[in-house]
Design a protein around this motif. Structure first.
Motif, PDB file in Angstrom:
ATOM      1  N   GLU A 176      45.099  43.062  42.967  1.00 19.64           N
ATOM      2  CA  GLU A 176      43.789  42.566  43.393  1.00 19.64           C
ATOM      3  C   GLU A 176      43.595  42.749  44.899  1.00 19.64           C
ATOM      4  O   GLU A 176      44.558  42.753  45.670  1.00 19.64           O
ATOM      5  N   CYS A 217      43.571  38.767  38.425  1.00 20.33           N
ATOM      6  CA  CYS A 217      43.152  39.792  37.478  1.00 20.33           C
ATOM      7  C   CYS A 217      44.102  39.750  36.283  1.00 20.33           C
ATOM      8  O   CYS A 217      45.303  39.510  36.449  1.00 20.33           O
ATOM      9  N   CYS A 269      40.308  45.086  41.269  1.00 20.98           N
ATOM     10  CA  CYS A 269      41.636  45.061  40.661  1.00 20.98           C
ATOM     11  C   CYS A 269      41.917  46.444  40.096  1.00 20.98           C
ATOM     12  O   CYS A 269      41.176  46.924  39.231  1.00 20.98           O
TER      13      CYS A 269
END
Length: 125
Positions: free
Chosen positions: A6, A96, A22
């Motif tokens: 990320e 993420c 991400c």
């Protein structure tokens, strides 16, 4: 094994915007449903948004509907979270996540297969 990275977090005033990115290290990115979760200090990790491989099936938490937008670029193995009208209560570490070959977008963190290390978002009042 999928690695997720990320970026895009930061410190912003209330009402401002941020875009998180991400990147996934996999040759089969389109087989994964992608999602964003967040965790504030002292709280459980909570679902924010998810998107299936084609980008047309999307789900949001009620707390972010109308303010956040999730999208993905399969050519770049990247999923985005555009966050507008940020509030102090949006302050959290944002993670993420990837879920392999799922037919839906689960809101429970235990259902997801891979996680990034997170990026801090701080919204000042």
């Amino acid at each position: 094994q999928v690695q997720l990275g990320e970026s895009g977090g930061g410190v912003v005033p209330a009402g401002d915007s941020l875009r998180l990115s991400c990147v996934a290290s996999t040759r089969t990115f389109t087989t994964y449903t992608m999602g964003w979760f967040r965790q504030a200090p002292g709280k459980e990790r909570e679902f924010v948004a998810g998107i299936r491989w084609g980008g047309t099936s999307i789900r949001y938490a009620d707390s972010v509907k109308g303010r956040f937008t999730i999208s993905r670029d399969n050519a770049k193995n990247t999923v985005y979270l555009q966050m507008n009208s940020l509030k102090p209560e949006d302050t959290a570490v944002y993670y993420c996540a990837a879920d392999y070959r799922t037919a839906w977008i689960p809101s429970s963190s235990v259902s997801w297969d891979y996680w990034g290390r997170g990026t801090q978002v701080t919204v000042s009042s």
